[in-house]
Design an enzyme around this catalytic site. Structure first.
Site, PDB file in Angstrom:
ATOM      1  N   GLY A   1     135.644  49.477 129.233  1.00 46.45           N
ATOM      2  CA  GLY A   1     135.306  48.215 128.586  1.00 46.45           C
ATOM      3  C   GLY A   1     136.204  47.054 128.941  1.00 46.45           C
TER       4      GLY A   1
ATOM      5  N   GLY B   1     137.144  46.379 132.183  1.00 45.65           N
ATOM      6  CA  GLY B   1     136.941  45.979 133.582  1.00 45.65           C
ATOM      7  C   GLY B   1     137.961  46.587 134.526  1.00 45.65           C
TER       8      GLY B   1
ATOM      9  CB  SER C   1     136.063  50.473 137.647  1.00 44.54           C
ATOM     10  OG  SER C   1     135.056  49.711 137.009  1.00 44.54           O
ATOM     11  CB  ALA C   2     135.536  45.170 138.077  1.00 50.30           C
ATOM     12  CB  ALA C   3     140.842  44.975 137.512  1.00 53.02           C
TER      13      ALA C   3
ATOM     14  CG  ASP D   1     132.267  44.831 134.541  1.00 49.46           C
ATOM     15  OD1 ASP D   1     131.711  44.029 133.771  1.00 49.46           O
ATOM     16  OD2 ASP D   1     132.439  46.036 134.261  1.00 49.46           O
TER      17      ASP D   1
END
Ligand code: MEV
Length: 337
Positions: free
Chosen positions: A122, A124, A126-128, A169
């Site tokens: 929740g 982010g 993975s996106a970061a 994301d």
């Protein structure tokens, strides 16, 4: 759980570099995010609003003599998070590397992830990490990437975590700030605009400590939508009101109204069955302790909830009540300016 336990990394790296070629390294970073309005709905082309937060993941890329890549994942994380995401992370890293076209068949790279973003569903995370890796590869191999290209690389990485990411994301992580985002369902570039507010909005983030699989939860919602399109459309129609009114309320700094709309968005997510008892409990605690509004954020069925507060002091008070009432981790931050 004590703060110490919560901050410790629970992941033993599967890969380790055996030799580093030099001290030179490429570096990059990507921000965490919260979704204020529209998780899940955004997958189906409805608008959503996300806020980048100041915590970030960093990546360092160092060349090594062996082919392929090795990894040290030193990010702080909720217990269990890294193990549960390990296989998806491997696909994601391969996707980002493939996108860049960097050839690791003869001599490879060692990747190190770190930073102050605590990995939890929740936020982010993975996106970061995808954004940070894309930027570190760009830095090390002089790829000449601008933010648009970094975002494209990170989107490919996000596909490792679930097949059909909306892209919100990685976009929030790449560009930061408050973002109005609409996915193009025909595969074209998304529409996104930065929203600037007059003053910062104070936000409390609280974790259930549970890790959710975005792939599974998004897949489940898709199955439910296909099974009963009328049911889904009714919820979608109500959500459309929420997000457009939410944008106006944010731009007018009508925080009471923003809070009410966040509450409504949470109710719609409950109807989609993506909330859970732990999230609902934290949302209730936040509301009772003075939050203007509260909702789950991101994938759901675990992960985080968010609440907004009138002032920084109020946010701290809400955070401390959440800490004493079941939250596995609590952060305060702000967004909008
Ligand atoms: C996850 O942070 C947000 C979801 O809407 C999935 C997506 O947008 O790709 C659940």
């Amino acid at each position: 759980m004590s703060k110490e336990e919560f901050k410790s990394s629970d992941y033993l790296p599967r890969f380790r570099a055996s030799s580093y070629e030099s001290e030179r390294m490429g570096k990059g970073s990507g921000k965490g995010k919260t979704i204020l309005f529209g998780e899940h709905f955004v997958v189906y082309g409805l608008p959503a609003i996300a806020a980048g937060i100041s915590s970030e993941t960093t990546a360092e890329v160092t060349r090594i003599d062996e082919p392929g890549w090795t990894l040290d994942d030193d990010r702080p994380a909720m217990p269990g998070y890294k193990n549960e995401k390990a296989d998806e992370q491997e696909v994601s890293i391969n996707n980002v590397i493939d996108f860049t076209g960097v050839d690791l068949s003869k001599r490879g790279i060692h990747i190190r992830f770190a930073g102050n973003l605590v990995c939890a569903s929740g936020i982010g995370a993975s996106a970061a990490s995808c954004v940070a890796l894309a930027r570190a590869l760009d830095d090390e191999f002089d790829l000449g990437y601008d933010d648009e290209r970094v975002n494209e690389a990170a989107y490919e990485g996000e596909k490792g975590y679930h097949g059909t990411p909306s892209g919100i994301d990685n976009t929030a992580s790449t560009f930061g700030g408050l973002v109005w985002y609409v996915r193009d369902l025909d595969g074209g570039p998304p529409v996104f605009n930065k929203m600037k507010l007059d003053k910062p909005v104070h936000l409390v983030i609280a974790s259930t400590g549970l890790t959710a699989s975005t792939k599974e939860v998004v897949g489940d919602v898709r199955a439910k939508k296909e099974e009963d399109p009328d049911w889904f459309e009714k919820i979608e129609d109500e959500y459309k009101d929420v997000v457009y009114q939410g944008r106006d309320a944010l731009l007018n700094m009508d925080l009471k109204e923003v809070g009410t709309l966040m509450d409504r968005n949470h109710e719609l997510l409950r109807q989609l069955t993506v909330s859970c008892r732990e999230l609902n409990d934290l949302v209730e605690v936040a509301r009772k302790s003075g939050a203007l509004g509260a909702k789950m954020t991101g994938t759901g069925r675990g992960g985080n909830m968010i609440a907004i507060a009138q002032t920084k002091e109020e946010a701290k008070k809400i955070a401390s009540v959440l800490e004493d009432n079941g939250a596995a981790g609590v952060w305060t931050t702000s967004f909008g300016v």
